[in-house]
Design a protein around this motif. Sequence first.
Motif, short mmCIF file in Angstrom:
data_model
loop_
_atom_site.label_atom_id
_atom_site.label_comp_id
_atom_site.label_asym_id
_atom_site.label_seq_id
_atom_site.Cartn_x
_atom_site.Cartn_y
_atom_site.Cartn_z
N LEU A 45 -10.41 12.95 3.23
CA LEU A 45 -10.94 11.71 3.78
C LEU A 45 -10.74 10.54 2.83
CD1 LEU A 45 -12.74 10.11 5.85
CD2 LEU A 45 -14.71 10.92 4.53
N PHE A 46 -11.15 10.73 1.60
CA PHE A 46 -11.22 9.59 0.67
C PHE A 46 -9.89 9.25 0.00
CE2 PHE A 46 -15.60 11.44 0.49
CZ PHE A 46 -16.22 10.42 1.19
N HIS A 47 -9.07 10.23 -0.31
CA HIS A 47 -7.86 9.95 -1.08
C HIS A 47 -6.87 9.05 -0.33
CE1 HIS A 47 -3.86 10.86 -2.91
NE2 HIS A 47 -4.57 10.65 -4.00
N PRO A 48 -6.58 9.30 0.96
CA PRO A 48 -5.66 8.39 1.65
C PRO A 48 -6.18 6.96 1.74
CG PRO A 48 -5.93 10.44 2.87
CD PRO A 48 -6.99 10.42 1.80
N LEU A 49 -7.49 6.82 1.85
CA LEU A 49 -8.07 5.47 1.93
C LEU A 49 -7.92 4.74 0.60
CD1 LEU A 49 -11.35 6.27 3.93
CD2 LEU A 49 -9.17 5.40 4.81
N ARG A 50 -8.26 5.41 -0.49
CA ARG A 50 -8.10 4.77 -1.81
C ARG A 50 -6.65 4.38 -2.05
NH1 ARG A 50 -10.45 4.26 -6.77
NH2 ARG A 50 -12.29 5.50 -6.26
N LEU A 51 -5.73 5.29 -1.72
CA LEU A 51 -4.31 5.05 -1.98
C LEU A 51 -3.80 3.85 -1.19
CD1 LEU A 51 -2.37 6.55 -3.83
CD2 LEU A 51 -1.60 7.88 -1.85
N PRO A 97 0.82 -1.22 0.00
CA PRO A 97 0.00 0.00 0.00
C PRO A 97 0.85 1.26 0.00
CG PRO A 97 0.05 -0.98 2.19
CD PRO A 97 0.73 -1.95 1.28
N LYS A 98 0.25 2.33 -0.51
CA LYS A 98 0.87 3.65 -0.44
C LYS A 98 0.20 4.40 0.70
CE LYS A 98 1.97 3.87 -5.37
NZ LYS A 98 1.81 4.64 -6.63
N ARG A 99 1.00 4.78 1.69
CA ARG A 99 0.42 5.36 2.91
C ARG A 99 0.57 6.87 2.90
NH1 ARG A 99 1.60 2.89 8.35
NH2 ARG A 99 -0.65 2.91 8.63
N GLU A 100 -0.54 7.53 3.06
CA GLU A 100 -0.59 8.98 3.18
C GLU A 100 -1.23 9.29 4.52
OE1 GLU A 100 -3.44 11.85 0.94
OE2 GLU A 100 -1.69 11.66 -0.36
N ASP A 101 -0.44 9.75 5.49
CA ASP A 101 -0.91 10.02 6.85
C ASP A 101 -1.21 8.72 7.61
OD1 ASP A 101 -1.99 10.97 9.22
OD2 ASP A 101 -3.11 12.58 8.23
N PRO A 102 -0.15 7.99 8.03
CA PRO A 102 -0.33 6.71 8.73
C PRO A 102 -1.23 6.80 9.96
CG PRO A 102 1.95 7.01 8.09
CD PRO A 102 1.27 8.31 7.81
N ALA A 103 -1.15 7.90 10.71
CA ALA A 103 -1.97 8.00 11.92
C ALA A 103 -3.46 7.99 11.58
CB ALA A 103 -1.61 9.28 12.68
N PHE A 104 -3.81 8.69 10.51
CA PHE A 104 -5.21 8.70 10.06
C PHE A 104 -5.64 7.30 9.62
CE2 PHE A 104 -7.85 8.86 6.18
CZ PHE A 104 -9.06 9.21 6.76
N LEU A 105 -4.77 6.62 8.90
CA LEU A 105 -5.11 5.27 8.41
C LEU A 105 -5.29 4.28 9.56
CD1 LEU A 105 -2.71 5.06 5.32
CD2 LEU A 105 -5.16 5.49 5.32
N GLU A 106 -4.51 4.45 10.64
CA GLU A 106 -4.68 3.59 11.81
C GLU A 106 -6.06 3.80 12.42
OE1 GLU A 106 -2.82 1.27 13.07
OE2 GLU A 106 -0.94 1.51 11.96
N GLN A 107 -6.49 5.04 12.49
CA GLN A 107 -7.84 5.33 13.02
C GLN A 107 -8.91 4.71 12.12
OE1 GLN A 107 -8.59 9.39 14.67
NE2 GLN A 107 -6.59 9.86 13.76
N ALA A 108 -8.69 4.80 10.79
CA ALA A 108 -9.65 4.22 9.85
C ALA A 108 -9.71 2.70 10.00
CB ALA A 108 -9.28 4.60 8.42
N ALA A 109 -8.54 2.07 10.18
CA ALA A 109 -8.50 0.61 10.32
C ALA A 109 -9.26 0.18 11.57
CB ALA A 109 -7.05 0.13 10.38
#
Length: 395
Positions: A357-363, A314-326
């Motif tokens: 919101l959406f771009h980091p998730l798609r990436l 995966p390409k991670r943009e803002d890991p802290a945000f992605l952890e919250q999403a997970a």
Amino acid sequence: MAPSPTGFLHIGGVRTFLFNWLFARQQGGEILLRIENTDTSREVAEAVDQIKGSLTWLGVDWDGDVRFQLDTADTARELAQQLVSEGKAYEDEGAIRFRQPKEGTVSWTDAVRGEIEFKNELLPDLVIVRSDGRPTYNFISPVDDITDQITHVIRGEDHVTNSGAQIQMFRALGAGEPVFAHLPLLVDAAGGGLSKRAGSLSIGELRDRGIEALAVCALLARLGTADPVEPVTSLEALVATVDFARVGRAAARFSEEELSHLSARTLHLLPYAAVRDRLPPTVGEALWLAVRGNLSTLADAADWAEIVKGTLTPKREDPAFLEQAAARLPAEPWTEATWKEWTSAVSDATERKGRALFHPLRLALTARETGPEMAKLLPLIGRAKAAARLKGQTA
């Protein structure tokens, strides 16, 4: 069809045969594939196989066996001698020439171009049988038309002069001529002649580029007409629309860019059943319906199958945000509604909206900046892969 010495079936020849095919099918008649092999220097056997293969790929068939013009050479020679005996032809250095009338005119009503007339004095005395006994195209073509009971001849406007001479031959042989329809020639987007160098704009080259056969037919059936170019999902959709009254006289502009765009639009409409046999097993119906609207060529579907079902980093943009999403991924089973429910929860927790919101998730989930609707892809990716990718794991 005249077989090309290169063996490549050019887009211009396909367009002519396609019009014949569409009209024949519309009228409930027959279409014949007749190979002009009066030039024996051409590599006819290989060219014929290539022509047949290209037409089959397009979905265009023909009635009966492939015919060859030299098959009726004996008949043509007999009729040429008959014309000589009647004073309508004469021998010239071992060859036989047709004696064109020198007074008056020859005219006919062309299905596309309307009334056409030539002064007879401008038409030369054409050779109809060469000195080696081979009939020429301009003679054996009418002979074959008479033999095959051809009612309509649809061909390019570069044959208009030939038609004037051939009509005289029909009449000299005591036969009624068929209806002629001369289509405007194809030119490139800039108005110049289409290249005929080896392989350029051949059906094989277009097929190798991933162009859809239905797109080729839909474009060629509309070029030079008053009808808009639209994608179709079957050749039958084109049959009912053939109308010579809607074919113009101006040269028809062929654009490779337009063809590529139409090919993609065609893919976006095709049901899974229409493409299943051309797809790898990894692309099932659910995946096809999810990704088809974003494909340029069919091969792109396999790429999306790898993204959805395979392994990617995966390409991670803002890991802290992605952890919250997970942490907020819902339990399965998932449907198309899951994406909206999940992202709404993530938005409430992070106060992010829109692209943030959406771009980091798609990436993270696809490693792509753009693509099909995530609402359709997310259930196919599944919770385990989604969670791993959001956490930066290869999955």
